[in-house]
Design an enzyme around this catalytic site. Structure first.
Site, PDB file in Angstrom:
ATOM      1  N   THR A 190       0.921  -1.383  -0.066  1.00 59.86           N
ATOM      2  CA  THR A 190      -0.206   0.034   0.016  1.00 59.86           C
ATOM      3  C   THR A 190       0.689   1.226   0.081  1.00 59.86           C
ATOM      4  O   THR A 190       0.653   2.171  -0.828  1.00 59.86           O
ATOM      5  CB  THR A 190      -1.094  -0.092   1.192  1.00 59.86           C
ATOM      6  N   ASP A 191       2.082   1.394   0.800  1.00 56.77           N
ATOM      7  CA  ASP A 191       2.863   2.416   0.866  1.00 56.77           C
ATOM      8  C   ASP A 191       3.630   2.608  -0.690  1.00 56.77           C
ATOM      9  O   ASP A 191       3.625   3.755  -1.107  1.00 56.77           O
ATOM     10  CB  ASP A 191       3.993   2.000   1.783  1.00 56.77           C
ATOM     11  N   LEU A 192       3.971   1.534  -1.387  1.00 54.93           N
ATOM     12  CA  LEU A 192       4.530   1.653  -2.656  1.00 54.93           C
ATOM     13  C   LEU A 192       3.398   2.114  -3.707  1.00 54.93           C
ATOM     14  O   LEU A 192       3.911   2.964  -4.311  1.00 54.93           O
ATOM     15  CB  LEU A 192       5.136   0.265  -2.993  1.00 54.93           C
ATOM     16  N   GLY A 215       2.883   5.867  -3.173  1.00 57.50           N
ATOM     17  CA  GLY A 215       3.855   6.626  -3.963  1.00 57.50           C
ATOM     18  C   GLY A 215       3.638   6.779  -5.328  1.00 57.50           C
ATOM     19  O   GLY A 215       3.867   7.786  -5.966  1.00 57.50           O
TER      20      GLY A 215
END
Length: 415
Positions: A185-187, A190
């Protein structure tokens, strides 16, 4: 004479002020940096980004000894310049405001309203620089009942249902919800954030004004459920975990072989028929239970054991060699070490080493190349991930802060 000067990146001339930490924000700004933007990362004096300390594993010096610098930081901070400024001080806030006046883009991932007390929030900075594209990355967005909460990738994977569809089914050995092996989810946040920033910069060409981008891990986590969310919304039935098999395709999963496992990703009836012929069972393609993908999904409980009895008779390498010229997607299930040793990975130059001269014993840092392949403006890997505060002097000098002033600011812990 051949000009060996690398072409300027597609975003050459774009100035990015990076106030983000950990992964989602830095992943976004690294994409912009790889495309040629000048990204200046502001970090806390003496500490820096949290991920500088998230180890092991750690970077090694020239003698192969561990340093105190975690390798995690290097995954998302190449091509950036590091400046240390204490934004809790008035002088530090003023330095950052000066940098924002020169910036095209600002990326931050503080809690909602967290930068307002420093005068570094969207409203304040965009009043000073109306052309600024200001991107805020939070767990839950700028509004709603959860807006004030801190959000982390693992929490979002759990809340959005991602973990409910990842892992083996209940009742199977090892069954139960699992997180994805990287902070997915972070990636994705981004990546989405970088797309939004590029769209805002394009819009600025027409309007002359920047805008505020509200990126939330929760929103992205829901969006990347993709076909699984579409299936639920169409039927009202929540999908469950089914290991490495696919809810809508069969056979599309791992299979045991004579020496391990392989992956078959058969997506249409033609591929299935060619597999059956190569495997010595052309009759499977004519079987009324398996004649179409929908039928194979319905009767997978009969199909998969029959196939696995055959896949166990050859090694993984033998299956790959057998199917390679028959347009049947088949491959190994590699470790990361095996993946970096793969012939195609090597041919694409996906492992890159960047020299670093920061006086900290780390001579070079190895990372993964940018996957963005632009024919006229390819990404240029200009700088290794920086040491903490490596570029403070050069950046402050551009702001007009002379050597004596920098020494005074250091003495007071501002930089």
């Amino acid at each position: 004479m051949t000009d060996l000067t690398p072409p300027a990146g597609a975003l050459a001339g774009i100035q990015v002020l990076d106030l983000s930490r950990v992964l989602a924000g830095p992943w976004c700004t690294q994409i912009l940096a790889d495309l040629g933007a000048d990204v200046v990362k502001v970090e806390r004096p003496g500490a820096g980004d949290d991920t500088r300390h998230w180890g092991p594993p750690f970077l090694q010096d020239a003698d192969g000894n561990d340093t105190t610098q975690a390798s995690y930081f290097t995954a998302c901070n190449r091509n950036k310049r590091s400046v240390t400024i204490d934004m809790a001080t008035e002088d530090g806030q003023q330095l950052i405001r000066q940098m924002a006046l020169q910036a095209d883009v600002l990326v931050e991932n503080f809690k909602v309203g967290g930068l307002a007390r420093y005068g570094l929030d969207h409203a304040t900075l965009c009043a000073l620089n109306p052309r600024l594209v200001y991107c805020s990355v939070t767990g839950f967005g700028q509004d709603g009942p959860y807006a004030e909460r801190a959000g982390y990738d693992l929490m979002i994977q759990a809340m959005t249902g991602m973990m409910s569809i990842t892992g083996r089914a209940d009742g199977e050995p090892g069954g139960g919800p699992l997180r994805v092996g990287v902070a997915l989810t972070d990636l994705f946040t981004g990546v989405y954030a970088s797309s939004a920033i590029l769209a805002a910069l394009h819009a600025r060409h027409r309007t002359g004004e920047g805008q505020h981008i509200d990126m939330a891990l929760l929103d992205v986590g829901m969006a990347i459920l993709a076909n699984q969310a579409a299936g639920f919304l169409a039927t009202g039935v929540a999908p469950g975990r089914q290991g490495n098999s696919h809810p809508s395709l069969a056979p599309y999963q791992d299979f045991a072989t004579q020496d391990g496992s392989m992956l078959l990703a058969i997506g249409n009836d033609g591929q299935f028929a060619r597999f059956c012929a190569a495997a010595g069972h052309p009759e499977w393609a004519q079987d009324a239970r398996f004649a179409s993908n929908t039928l194979r999904v319905k009767h997978r409980a009969a199909l998969i054991p029959a196939m696995e009895a055959v896949t166990r008779t050859r090694t993984t390498a033998e299956w790959i060699a057998l199917l390679e010229d028959k347009a049947v997607p088949c491959g190994p299930i590699n470790t990361i070490a095996q993946a970096f040793d793969d012939a195609q990975v090597r041919a694409r130059g996906l492992r890159v080493a960047l020299p670093r001269d920061a006086g900290d014993g780390v001579a070079q840092i190895t990372g993964v190349a940018s996957p963005l392949r632009l024919s006229a403006h390819p990404p240029v890997l200009r700088h290794a991930p920086p040491a903490l505060g490596q570029h403070t002097d050069e950046v402050l000098q551009v702001l007009g802060v002379d050597a004596a002033q920098r020494a005074e600011l250091r003495a007071r812990g501002v930089v």
